[in-house]
Enzyme design. Structure first.
Site, PDB file in Angstrom:
ATOM      1  N   LYS A 206      -5.059  33.328  -9.870  1.00 27.03           N
ATOM      2  CA  LYS A 206      -5.225  32.803 -11.257  1.00 27.03           C
ATOM      3  C   LYS A 206      -5.233  34.130 -12.437  1.00 27.03           C
ATOM      4  O   LYS A 206      -4.398  33.862 -13.307  1.00 27.03           O
ATOM      5  CB  LYS A 206      -6.483  32.054 -11.405  1.00 27.03           C
ATOM      6  CG  LYS A 206      -6.638  31.413 -12.654  1.00 27.03           C
ATOM      7  CD  LYS A 206      -7.991  30.625 -12.869  1.00 27.03           C
ATOM      8  CE  LYS A 206      -8.234  30.135 -14.241  1.00 27.03           C
ATOM      9  NZ  LYS A 206      -9.429  29.428 -14.637  1.00 27.03           N
ATOM     10  N   GLU A 212      -8.306  42.441  -4.035  1.00 28.92           N
ATOM     11  CA  GLU A 212      -7.803  42.336  -2.695  1.00 28.92           C
ATOM     12  C   GLU A 212      -6.565  41.777  -2.823  1.00 28.92           C
ATOM     13  O   GLU A 212      -5.776  42.126  -1.997  1.00 28.92           O
ATOM     14  CB  GLU A 212      -9.059  41.224  -1.926  1.00 28.92           C
ATOM     15  CG  GLU A 212     -10.176  41.665  -1.899  1.00 28.92           C
ATOM     16  CD  GLU A 212     -11.118  41.255  -3.304  1.00 28.92           C
ATOM     17  OE1 GLU A 212     -10.587  41.240  -4.379  1.00 28.92           O
ATOM     18  OE2 GLU A 212     -12.306  41.231  -3.225  1.00 28.92           O
ATOM     19  N   GLY A 267     -10.517  28.303 -10.482  1.00 28.94           N
ATOM     20  CA  GLY A 267     -10.019  28.806  -9.107  1.00 28.94           C
ATOM     21  C   GLY A 267     -10.220  27.592  -8.267  1.00 28.94           C
ATOM     22  O   GLY A 267      -9.242  27.500  -7.122  1.00 28.94           O
ATOM     23  N   ARG A 268     -11.548  27.435  -7.832  1.00 25.72           N
ATOM     24  CA  ARG A 268     -11.768  26.521  -6.788  1.00 25.72           C
ATOM     25  C   ARG A 268     -11.347  25.189  -6.780  1.00 25.72           C
ATOM     26  O   ARG A 268     -11.525  24.323  -6.004  1.00 25.72           O
ATOM     27  CB  ARG A 268     -13.176  26.606  -6.549  1.00 25.72           C
ATOM     28  CG  ARG A 268     -14.297  26.392  -7.604  1.00 25.72           C
ATOM     29  CD  ARG A 268     -15.478  26.851  -7.343  1.00 25.72           C
ATOM     30  NE  ARG A 268     -16.490  26.919  -8.556  1.00 25.72           N
ATOM     31  CZ  ARG A 268     -16.526  27.833  -9.418  1.00 25.72           C
ATOM     32  NH1 ARG A 268     -15.895  29.097  -9.539  1.00 25.72           N
ATOM     33  NH2 ARG A 268     -17.281  27.750 -10.662  1.00 25.72           N
ATOM     34  N   GLU A 353     -20.253  28.354  -5.412  1.00 24.92           N
ATOM     35  CA  GLU A 353     -19.732  29.126  -6.427  1.00 24.92           C
ATOM     36  C   GLU A 353     -19.997  28.202  -7.800  1.00 24.92           C
ATOM     37  O   GLU A 353     -19.959  28.824  -8.861  1.00 24.92           O
ATOM     38  CB  GLU A 353     -18.059  29.459  -6.432  1.00 24.92           C
ATOM     39  CG  GLU A 353     -18.096  30.793  -7.024  1.00 24.92           C
ATOM     40  CD  GLU A 353     -16.690  31.243  -7.004  1.00 24.92           C
ATOM     41  OE1 GLU A 353     -16.461  32.302  -6.003  1.00 24.92           O
ATOM     42  OE2 GLU A 353     -15.440  30.689  -7.206  1.00 24.92           O
ATOM     43  N   HIS A 384     -22.006  21.930  20.641  1.00 23.48           N
ATOM     44  CA  HIS A 384     -22.387  23.128  21.781  1.00 23.48           C
ATOM     45  C   HIS A 384     -22.935  24.274  20.965  1.00 23.48           C
ATOM     46  O   HIS A 384     -23.014  25.404  21.872  1.00 23.48           O
ATOM     47  CB  HIS A 384     -21.252  23.194  22.656  1.00 23.48           C
ATOM     48  CG  HIS A 384     -20.958  22.005  23.283  1.00 23.48           C
ATOM     49  ND1 HIS A 384     -21.496  21.159  24.418  1.00 23.48           N
ATOM     50  CD2 HIS A 384     -20.082  20.808  22.921  1.00 23.48           C
ATOM     51  CE1 HIS A 384     -21.091  20.071  24.729  1.00 23.48           C
ATOM     52  NE2 HIS A 384     -20.062  19.836  24.081  1.00 23.48           N
ATOM     53  N   LYS A 510     -18.321  43.382  -7.558  1.00 27.56           N
ATOM     54  CA  LYS A 510     -17.051  43.954  -7.791  1.00 27.56           C
ATOM     55  C   LYS A 510     -17.105  45.094  -8.693  1.00 27.56           C
ATOM     56  O   LYS A 510     -16.409  46.009  -8.347  1.00 27.56           O
ATOM     57  CB  LYS A 510     -15.951  42.936  -8.573  1.00 27.56           C
ATOM     58  CG  LYS A 510     -15.573  41.621  -7.756  1.00 27.56           C
ATOM     59  CD  LYS A 510     -14.657  40.863  -8.771  1.00 27.56           C
ATOM     60  CE  LYS A 510     -14.544  39.186  -8.258  1.00 27.56           C
ATOM     61  NZ  LYS A 510     -13.643  38.624  -8.996  1.00 27.56           N
TER      62      LYS A 510
HETATM   63  O1  F6P Z   1     -14.829  34.885  -6.281  1.00 30.95           O
HETATM   64  C1  F6P Z   1     -14.509  34.773  -7.477  1.00 30.95           C
HETATM   65  C2  F6P Z   1     -13.172  34.394  -7.810  1.00 30.95           C
HETATM   66  O2  F6P Z   1     -12.789  34.465  -9.153  1.00 30.95           O
HETATM   67  C3  F6P Z   1     -12.994  32.696  -7.414  1.00 30.95           C
HETATM   68  O3  F6P Z   1     -13.468  32.042  -8.338  1.00 30.95           O
HETATM   69  C4  F6P Z   1     -11.433  32.621  -7.299  1.00 30.95           C
HETATM   70  O4  F6P Z   1     -11.201  31.483  -6.626  1.00 30.95           O
HETATM   71  C5  F6P Z   1     -11.235  33.893  -6.652  1.00 30.95           C
HETATM   72  O5  F6P Z   1     -12.066  35.101  -7.231  1.00 30.95           O
HETATM   73  C6  F6P Z   1      -9.663  34.445  -6.818  1.00 30.95           C
HETATM   74  O6  F6P Z   1      -9.505  34.775  -7.928  1.00 30.95           O
HETATM   75  P1  F6P Z   1      -7.910  34.850  -8.521  1.00 30.95           P
HETATM   76  O7  F6P Z   1      -7.147  33.246  -8.313  1.00 30.95           O
HETATM   77  O8  F6P Z   1      -7.813  35.085  -9.995  1.00 30.95           O
HETATM   78  O9  F6P Z   1      -7.099  35.940  -7.793  1.00 30.95           O
END
Ligand code: F6P
Length: 552
Positions: A206, A212, A267-268, A353, A384, A510
Site C-alpha cells: 500500500k 521488507e 492494509g488489513r 492491529e 493433538h 521500524k
Molecule cells: O505492519 C504494519 C503495516 O503497515 C500493516 O498495516 C500493513 O498491512 C503492512 O505493514 C504492509 O504495509 P504495505 O502494504 O504498505 O507494505
C-alpha cells in the site's frame, strides 16, 4: 460520550457476570431445550451457533444495551457514509465500498467512489484475462506459469489465505507463491524451482515504502536479471499494487503495470482491492466477484439487521463479554479446513492491529482491557497439541470453531470424521465430564489408584465456543466469513471507544531498526547509544559476523 466503563450498563454487566458465573452451560441446555433456536442465526451459506456460551437472554439484552450506549448504530452509519472515522489519519474507512455492486453510489468527500473502484477492477480483470489467455507472456515468449506475490501484513496475509482457501476454484492457469519474510531464505527457496522467463512478480505494498517488501522486490529484480532477463523485460515480469503509484514507478515499474487502490482502504482490509490480484489470477474474475458478493451480503446484513439478529454485532459483544467481564485475555480460532490454515494469522493482524490500542479515539488512556490475543491453529491438529489446556487447564479461553459442512475433495470419509471431531470438541468443551460420569465409565471394578485418577479424568467444561458452519467453502461464503470478522472487530472498537483503523504501534520498532541496521553493517562498530542489553547484543552479533566474514 464519556468512557464506556463509566456507564451504568457496564456496572450492570459486571453485576450480572457475578450473579451468573456459576451457571454451567450443561444445566442451561438441560433447562432450555430450544437454546439452539434462540441463540443461532442462519445467513445464506453460513450458520452461526452461539448457544454454547455462558449467556442467558438477560446477558444478550444487557450486551445489546451496551452497544446502544456506545452509539453503535450511529457509528455504523458513519462508516457507511464515508465519514473520516479513522480520526488520527483523517481518513474514511471504505473497504466495504470495494464489494458494493457496480451501480451503487458511495460518497467520500462529495465524490462517488464506485466508478473508480469499478474502473480499477475492470483494468485488473483485463490483465488477469491477458495472463490467462497467454496474451501476456514472458520476455522469451513463454506463457506466465508462476506468480510470486511480494508483500507483507495485509499485502500478504489476505491474498495468501484466500488463494489457499479457494484452491478448488483455481482456474489452473498459474501457480501462486507468496514471499513476505525478511529472511532471505523465503525468497531464495521460492525462486529455486522457478524459471524467470515464465515468472511474474507482483510487488504489493500500500505504502510502497515497507523495507521488507522493497528489499525482497529488489532481490527478485536482481535474480530476474541474473537469470537472463533484461532491464526492458522487467515490464513483462513486474507489476505493482499500491496506493503510492509514484513510488512504484520510481522503483522501475511502468505506470500501465501499476494497479492502484486508495488511502481509505486499510492494509488489513485490502484483500477486496487490487491487492487481491493473486486471488484473481488463481480463481479468475467470476469467482472473485462471487467472493466480493459474499462480503457485500454480509455488509448489508451488518448495516441493517437488528442487533439481536446481527452476526457481527453478536460476535463482537460476546467477545467483550469474556474479554472485559470474565477477564479472558485470549480468543482462539480453530478452522477445521486445511484451506483455512492461515485464517488465525489473518485474524491476528485484522483484530490485534485494529484493536490492540490503549488510548481512546481522542487520546484518553483507557481503564480497561481492549483487544484480546488472537491465536489458533487448524483443527484436528490442534486437538493433538494444545486442546489439553482448553479441556483441563485453568484458563477461560473462548473459541471460534469453523468448518464447511461439505468438502471439495474426494475423500468424503475424511471429512465426515473431521466433522465428528469438530462437533465432539465443542460438545466436550461445553459439557465437561463430571465425577459420576467418570466413575460410571470404570464400571464395577475401580482401579486401585482411583483417588489419584478420578480428578485427572474430570473435565470441568463450561468452556465457551461459537460454531460457524459454512455450507461449503466457496468464494461467496468465504467473502461472508471474512467480512463478518471485519465487522466484529469494528463493533468491538466502537464499544471500547478506540480507533480500529490506524497502527502507530508497529512504527516504533521500524524506527529503531533503521538506526540499528547501519550499526550492524559497519566494518568498525560505531559508539553505541542503546541500553546495555541491546549494546551487548549488537557487539556479540557483530563480532560473530566479523569472524565469519558475514558483514555487511
Ligand atoms: O505492519 C504494519 C503495516 O503497515 C500493516 O498495516 C500493513 O498491512 C503492512 O505493514 C504492509 O504495509 P504495505 O502494504 O504498505 O507494505
Amino acid at each position: 460520550m464519556s468512557q464506556i466503563n463509566l456507564s451504568s450498563v457496564w456496572v450492570q454487566l459486571h453485576q450480572h457476570q457475578r450473579a451468573t458465573r456459576h451457571l454451567h452451560m450443561r444445566d442451561l441446555f438441560a433447562t432450555e431445550p430450544d437454546r439452539f433456536q434462540r441463540f443461532s442465526l442462519r445467513l445464506d451459506g453460513l450458520l452461526l451457533d452461539y448457544s454454547k456460551n455462558r449467556i442467558t437472554e438477560r446477558t444478550r439484552d444487557l450486551l445489546i444495551e451496551l452497544a446502544h450506549t456506545a452509539e453503535l448504530s450511529t457509528w455504523i452509519k458513519r462508516l457507511q457514509a464515508g465519514e473520516p472515522i479513522n480520526i488520527s489519519e483523517k481518513r474514511a474507512v471504505m473497504h466495504h465500498a470495494l464489494r458494493a455492486p457496480a451501480d451503487s453510489e458511495i460518497y467520500v468527500d462529495g465524490e462517488n467512489i464506485v466508478p473508480s473502484i469499478q474502473a480499477v477492477l475492470q483494468r485488473v480483470g483485463e490483465f488477469v484475462e491477458q495472463v490467462h489467455q497467454q496474451h501476456w507472456r514472458g520476455h522469451s515468449g513463454k506463457p506466465i506459469r508462476h506468480v510470486v506475490n511480494i508483500g507483507i501484513g495485509g499485502s500478504d496475509l489476505g491474498p495468501m489465505l484466500v488463494t489457499r482457501a479457494l484452491k478448488p476454484y483455481s482456474v489452473g492457469k498459474v501457480e501462486l507463491h507468496f514471499v513476505s519474510n525478511l529472511d532471505g531464505r523465503h525468497l531464495a527457496d521460492t525462486l529455486e524451482a522457478l524459471d524467470a522467463a515464465e515468472t511474474l512478480f507482483i510487488v504489493a505494498s500500500k505504502s510502497f515504502s515497507t523495507p521488507e517488501t522493497l528489499l525482497n522486490a529488489q532481490a527478485a529484480r536482481e535474480w530476474f536479471l541474473a537469470q537472463g532477463g533484461s532491464v526492458e523485460a522487467i515490464q513483462q515480469h513486474f507489476v505493482a499494487v499500491s496506493s503510492n503509484i509514484p513510488a512504484a514507478t520510481a522503483f522501475g515499474i511502468s505506470p500501465e503495470n501499476c494497479f492502484p487502490f486508495w488511502d481509505w482502504v486499510g492494509g488489513r482490509y485490502s484483500v477486496w482491492s487490487a491487492i487481491g490480484l493473486p486471488v484473481m489470477l488463481s480463481i479468475g474474475m467470476t469467482h472473485f466477484r462471487q467472493f466480493l458478493a459474499g462480503a457485500h451480503a454480509m455488509d448489508c446484513h451488518f448495516f441493517s439487521a437488528p442487533f439481536a439478529e446481527n452476526a457481527p454485532v453478536l460476535l463482537g459483544l460476546l467477545g467483550i463479554w469474556y474479554n472485559t467481564f470474565y477477564r479472558a485475555h485470549t480468543h482462539a480460532v480453530m478452522p477445521y479446513d486445511q484451506g483455512l490454515s492461515r485464517l488465525p494469522a489473518y485474524l491476528q493482524q485484522l483484530d490485534m492491529e485494529s484493536n490492540g490500542k490503549r488510548v481512546g479515539r481522542c487520546g484518553a488512556r483507557l481503564d480497561f482491557n481492549t483487544g484480546p490475543i488472537i491465536w489458533g491453529e487448524v483443527g484436528v491438529n490442534s486437538q493433538h497439541a494444545f486442546f489439553q489446556l482448553l479441556h483441563q487447564g485453568t484458563r477461560l479461553v473462548p473459541c471460534d470453531f469453523i468448518i464447511p459442512a461439505c468438502e471439495h475433495g474426494k475423500l468424503k470419509t475424511h471429512h465426515t470424521a473431521m466433522l465428528a471431531n469438530f462437533l465432539a470438541q465443542t460438545e466436550a468443551l461445553m459439557r465437561g465430564k463430571n465425577e459420576a460420569e467418570v466413575l460410571a465409565e470404570f464400571g464395577a471394578k475401580l482401579p486401585d489408584n482411583i483417588d489419584i485418577l478420578l480428578p485427572q479424568k474430570v473435565f470441568p467444561g463450561n468452556q465457551p465456543s461459537n460454531t460457524l458452519i459454512l455450507d461449503s467453502l466457496n468464494p461467496y461464503n468465504l467473502g461472508m466469513l471474512l467480512a463478518l470478522y471485519e465487522h466484529k472487530v469494528f463493533v468491538q472498537g466502537v464499544i471500547w471507544g478506540i480507533n480500529s483503523f490506524d497502527q502507530w504501534g508497529v512504527e516504533y520498532g521500524k524506527q529503531l531498526a533503521r538506526k540499528i541496521e547501519p550499526e550492524l553493517r559497519a566494518g568498525q562498530l560505531p559508539s553505541l547509544q542503546h541500553d546495555a542489553s541491546t549494546n551487548g547484543l549488537i557487539r556479540h552479533i557483530h563480532q560473530l559476523r566479523q569472524q565469519r566474514n558475514a558483514l555487511p
